[in-house]
Design an enzyme around this catalytic site. Sequence first.
Site, short mmCIF file in Angstrom:
data_model
loop_
_atom_site.label_atom_id
_atom_site.label_comp_id
_atom_site.label_asym_id
_atom_site.label_seq_id
_atom_site.Cartn_x
_atom_site.Cartn_y
_atom_site.Cartn_z
N HIS A 1 0.81 -1.21 0.00
CA HIS A 1 0.00 0.00 0.00
C HIS A 1 0.85 1.27 0.00
O HIS A 1 1.91 1.35 0.61
CB HIS A 1 -0.93 0.01 1.21
CG HIS A 1 -0.20 -0.08 2.54
ND1 HIS A 1 0.28 1.02 3.20
CD2 HIS A 1 0.13 -1.14 3.30
CE1 HIS A 1 0.86 0.65 4.33
NE2 HIS A 1 0.78 -0.67 4.40
N ASP A 2 0.39 2.25 -0.75
CA ASP A 2 0.94 3.61 -0.78
C ASP A 2 2.34 3.70 -1.40
O ASP A 2 3.02 4.71 -1.25
CB ASP A 2 0.99 4.20 0.64
CG ASP A 2 -0.38 4.21 1.31
OD1 ASP A 2 -1.26 4.95 0.85
OD2 ASP A 2 -0.56 3.45 2.29
N GLY B 1 5.13 -1.01 2.84
CA GLY B 1 4.27 0.13 2.56
C GLY B 1 5.04 1.44 2.44
O GLY B 1 6.10 1.62 3.04
#
Length: 264
Positions: free
Chosen positions: A127-128, A145
């Site tokens: 994520h991200d 992340g």
Amino acid sequence: MYRAGFQRLIHPTAIIDAGAELDSNVTVGPFAVIDAGVQIDAGTRIGPHAVLRGPMRIGRDNRIFQFASVGEDPQDKKYAGEPTRLEIGDRNQIREFATLHRGTIQDQGVTRIGNDNLFMAYTHVAHDCRIGDHVIMANAASLGGHVEVQDWAILGGFTIVHQFCRLGTHGFCAMGSVLSKDLPPYVMIGGHPAEPRGINSEGLRRRSFSEECIQAIKRAYRALYMANLKHAEAIERIREMAETTPELTILLDFIAETNRSIVR
């Protein structure tokens, strides 16, 4: 949305939500699953058994191979179902069993993938993350992340990158590297934990850097890692070199923006 002649490119066993938006020139293989909120542009091919979940936008001429999982919920215990996104550019290859996850609201809510990247089998983009252009992640390389990978970086097989790290342009991670600090542009690393191993001179030659420029980058590397200079002294010496080699400005800017220290 579906248009005349569209169904011939969609295998009848594929499951496509009515809320998905696919260009009429998208190909979808057997048993693929495409969720609501997925947008796919022209020329992209989705392989058998691939699973795509939205919200997500995929650009042109991408190839997503069989069994890939793209746009799934982030593996973050703080995630509570918020409508975060994954954005993928053009001409990427996402190979078998690769996993690319959406963002979280603790960051900007978006995982971003640029253009012309190769994600080999079993790679993971958490994520991200922010991936630039022409990046290669070899088999089973994994990003935690919030990782940033800049243009032309290469991650060897089984490379592991800690969350919030940054990998500079033209950086190179040897197979099995474990990176918990930032990787400056042009630098090669290897080991567990990763250590600097020189510059990515062969990669620079392949990308048409002149020998004069490569030698200047080598001198900057020696100032940073081998001259027994204090960090500030090394930076000042590289700044002087950058007056005649503008490519070193990328290295200086990267180090100035580093929050977690560079690999040493």
